[in-house]
Design an enzyme around this catalytic site. Sequence first.
Site, mmCIF file in Angstrom:
data_model
loop_
_atom_site.group_PDB
_atom_site.id
_atom_site.type_symbol
_atom_site.label_atom_id
_atom_site.label_comp_id
_atom_site.label_asym_id
_atom_site.label_seq_id
_atom_site.Cartn_x
_atom_site.Cartn_y
_atom_site.Cartn_z
ATOM 1 N N CYS A 94 -12.667 32.483 -20.014
ATOM 2 C CA CYS A 94 -12.108 31.126 -19.959
ATOM 3 C C CYS A 94 -11.633 30.750 -18.557
ATOM 4 C CB CYS A 94 -11.006 31.017 -20.998
ATOM 5 S SG CYS A 94 -10.667 29.323 -21.454
ATOM 6 N N ARG A 132 -8.915 19.080 -26.310
ATOM 7 C CA ARG A 132 -9.222 20.478 -26.034
ATOM 8 C C ARG A 132 -10.257 21.003 -27.030
ATOM 9 N NH1 ARG A 132 -5.997 22.777 -22.402
ATOM 10 N NH2 ARG A 132 -6.477 24.917 -23.037
ATOM 11 N N HIS A 201 -12.146 34.053 -26.277
ATOM 12 C CA HIS A 201 -10.935 34.871 -26.400
ATOM 13 C C HIS A 201 -11.060 35.612 -27.729
ATOM 14 C CE1 HIS A 201 -8.618 33.017 -23.134
ATOM 15 N NE2 HIS A 201 -8.979 31.829 -23.578
HETATM 16 N N1 GLN Z 1 -6.662 26.217 -18.181
HETATM 17 C C1 GLN Z 1 -8.086 26.260 -18.550
HETATM 18 C C2 GLN Z 1 -8.449 25.143 -19.563
HETATM 19 O O1 GLN Z 1 -7.585 24.617 -20.217
HETATM 20 C C3 GLN Z 1 -8.396 27.631 -19.140
HETATM 21 C C4 GLN Z 1 -7.665 27.903 -20.447
HETATM 22 C C5 GLN Z 1 -7.838 29.339 -20.909
HETATM 23 O O2 GLN Z 1 -7.981 30.267 -20.127
HETATM 24 N N2 GLN Z 1 -7.771 29.570 -22.268
HETATM 25 O O3 GLN Z 1 -9.630 24.847 -19.697
#
Ligand code: GLN
Length: 249
Positions: A94, A132, A201
Amino acid sequence: MKPQFFITHLYPDEMSIYGDMGNIIAMRFRLEKYGFEVIYQIVGQGQDLPETTDWYFMGGGQDKEQEVIYQDLLKKKKKLSKDIENGVGLLAICGGYQLLGKQFITGNGVDVEGLGIFNVITKASGKNVKQRCIGNVVEECMIDELKGQVLVGFENHGGQTEAGLAGSFKPLGRVIAGFGNTYDSGFEGCVYKNAIGTYLHGSCLPKNPQLTDWFIHKAIEKQKLVIDLPKIDDMIGIKVRECLLQRFG
Ligand code: GLN
């Protein structure tokens, strides 16, 4: 004398969210079961990369942490890029994946220069939580040696990752359930030589032991080791995958 395997963990203090430490635990467990002596090296801000690495790991992070560490990461570009070109393995999850691309525009509009190891550009969709990509992911792996095998994980990112304009781009997987690199590209992650960037993840490796073995086999090939790997009982990992595939696949 046990064969040695050097792991280098990049920025564990700033870049490790949603259980990403599980990838280190899974890799170490499997290597030790296979008879390796694991040397675990941590590299943080202001520290040079070690001389020897067989596999790099970098976890995910919030935009704020990414903005904190990216300039330090750029100082490691020469050695890290050289190692990747020479076939050293790497897994970036990520936020780590985003910073190893060419560019990352954060939710605050900060233009973060990436290392350019992956031919991708990421733009955060904005600070609006609704925008998101969050949830479980099921994908069909596109790595030659794992073609058609299913990978599972969990994603939580605002960043939308697209292939860079010039050069090649090879996704890690074709999305079956979930989002992946963007809301609707249908692909997830990026593979370059023995380096993988992914939004999985979960943690990624405990849920996908075949990916852990892929990294280990690539390192054995690179070290030209002749070694018989004992069979590992993956019953727990298999059960977890079956459960997730029933729910999401
Ligand atoms: N901050 C980045 C985003 O929001 C990565 C988030 C993460 O590592 N889960 O895309």
